[in-house]
Design an enzyme around this catalytic site. Structure first.
Site, PDB file in Angstrom:
ATOM      1  N   HIS A 139       0.813  -1.216   0.000  1.00 49.06           N
ATOM      2  CA  HIS A 139       0.000   0.000   0.000  1.00 49.06           C
ATOM      3  C   HIS A 139       0.847   1.267   0.000  1.00 49.06           C
ATOM      4  CE1 HIS A 139      -4.224  -1.372   0.405  1.00 49.06           C
ATOM      5  NE2 HIS A 139      -3.689  -2.439   0.969  1.00 49.06           N
ATOM      6  N   ASP A 146      -7.649  -1.764  -1.224  1.00 44.11           N
ATOM      7  CA  ASP A 146      -8.564  -2.670  -0.521  1.00 44.11           C
ATOM      8  C   ASP A 146      -9.984  -2.219  -0.834  1.00 44.11           C
ATOM      9  OD1 ASP A 146      -6.386  -3.928   0.626  1.00 44.11           O
ATOM     10  OD2 ASP A 146      -6.498  -2.790   2.496  1.00 44.11           O
ATOM     11  N   GLU A 208      -6.253 -12.641   0.767  1.00 41.55           N
ATOM     12  CA  GLU A 208      -7.198 -11.588   1.133  1.00 41.55           C
ATOM     13  C   GLU A 208      -8.144 -11.306  -0.030  1.00 41.55           C
ATOM     14  OE1 GLU A 208      -4.842  -8.204   2.175  1.00 41.55           O
ATOM     15  OE2 GLU A 208      -3.670  -9.308   3.666  1.00 41.55           O
ATOM     16  N   HIS A 211      -7.966  -7.419  -1.328  1.00 44.75           N
ATOM     17  CA  HIS A 211      -6.731  -6.709  -1.689  1.00 44.75           C
ATOM     18  C   HIS A 211      -6.351  -6.985  -3.136  1.00 44.75           C
ATOM     19  CE1 HIS A 211      -2.476  -5.329  -0.602  1.00 44.75           C
ATOM     20  NE2 HIS A 211      -2.351  -5.821  -1.830  1.00 44.75           N
TER      21      HIS A 211
END
EC number: 3.4.13.22
Length: 239
Positions: A139, A146, A208, A211
C-alpha cells in the site's frame, strides 16, 4: 516486535517508473467516511489515503466500468488505498494489541512462543512496515487497494467476512466448495469482484479477498506465476 520473514514477492526487483500519486475522484466510487484507519487514530501526516498511482487509478476506473456493464448502479467501495509506512506500522501495532485484548493477554506476560505465534498471525495480512526501498509495503507504493462492492442503494454486498479480518474466512476461496446457498452467494460476490478487477489488469492477494494490486512487487510475482515465460517487472516502489 518479532522480525517477519521476507515474503516471496519481496525478492523481486523494482524498476521505479516515476509515475505520480494522484487523488482518487471519490465522486466516482463509494468510500468509507471517515476513513476506517483514521477513526482508529492513524495519523496520515497531512497525506491522504485516497491516492493511487496514475495508471492504477485509470485501471480502477476501468474496473468499475466493467462492473457497471452488468450491474449499472453498483459501485466499487474503496476501503483503503495509499498508506504511508507510518500508518502501516500503526495498523500492525493496532492489530497486535487487538489480538492480545481478544485473548485477554498482556504483552509483558507473553512467552516467546506466544509472542512469535501472534506476530505470525498478524503478518498473515499485514506487510512489515519498513523504509527499505527493496521491500516496500504494497500500500505504500500507491499500487494496492482494498475494496468491496455496494449495490444500487449503497448497501455493502455481503462477502462473508470483513476486510482486515484475521481468520480463514479472509481467504478468497474460503467458500468455494460450500454447499450452503448463502455461502455460495458469498463466493459468487467475491468472484464478481475478482473478475472485474482482473479484467482491468489487477491481481488479487492470495490470502485476502479484498486486496488487489497492479504494478507493484506482489502484482509482478502473481503475474509471473501465471506467465513464467513472459515475466514482468514491478514498476512501483515506495512513495
Amino acid at each position: 516486535m518479532s522480525i517477519a520473514s521476507v515474503k516471496p514477492y519481496q525478492t523481486l526487483l523494482i524498476e521505479e517508473c516515476g509515475e505520480p500519486l494522484v487523488p482518487i475522484p471519490l465522486n466516482l466510487f463509494a468510500v468509507e467516511s471517515p476513513h476506517p484507519y483514521e477513526k482508529l487514530g492513524a495519523d496520515y501526516g497531512g497525506k491522504s489515503p485516497y491516492f493511487l498511482r496514475q495508471g492504477v487509478l485509470e485501471a480502477l476506473i476501468n474496473a468499475q466500468r466493467n462492473l457497471q456493464k452488468d450491474y449499472p448502479r453498483w459501485h466499487i467501495l474503496i476501503f483503503d488505498a495509499y498508506r504511508p509506512v507510518s500508518v502501516q506500522q500503526f495498523m500492525v501495532d493496532y492489530t497486535f494489541a487487538t489480538v492480545l485484548q481478544e485473548r485477554r493477554l498482556t504483552e509483558n506476560n507473553l512467552s516467546p512462543q506466544q509472542r512469535q505465534e501472534i506476530w505470525q498471525e498478524v503478518y498473515k495480512i499485514w506487510a512489515v512496515a519498513n523504509d527499505n526501498p527493496a521491500t516496500p509495503p504494497p500500500h505504500s507504493t500507491g499500487a494496492a487497494v482494498d475494496i468491496t462492492l455496494v449495490d444500487a442503494t449503497g448497501k455493502p454486498i455481503d462477502m462473508g467476512g470483513d476486510i482486515d479480518e484475521l481468520s480463514d474466512r479472509s481467504h478468497p476461496l474460503y467458500y468455494a466448495n460450500s454447499t450452503m446457498a448463502q455461502e455460495q452467494d458469498y463466493h459468487t460476490h467475491r468472484e464478481l469482484l475478482h473478475q472485474v478487477m482482473r479484467a482491468a489488469g489487477f491481481r488479487r492477494h492470495l490470502g485476502e479477498w479484498w486486496h488487489f494490486s497492479l504494478g507493484d512487487q506482489m502484482w509482478a510475482w502473481l503475474y509471473n506465476q501465471e506467465q513464467p515465460l513472459q515475466p514482468v517487472i514491478a514498476r512501483y516502489g515506495g512513495v
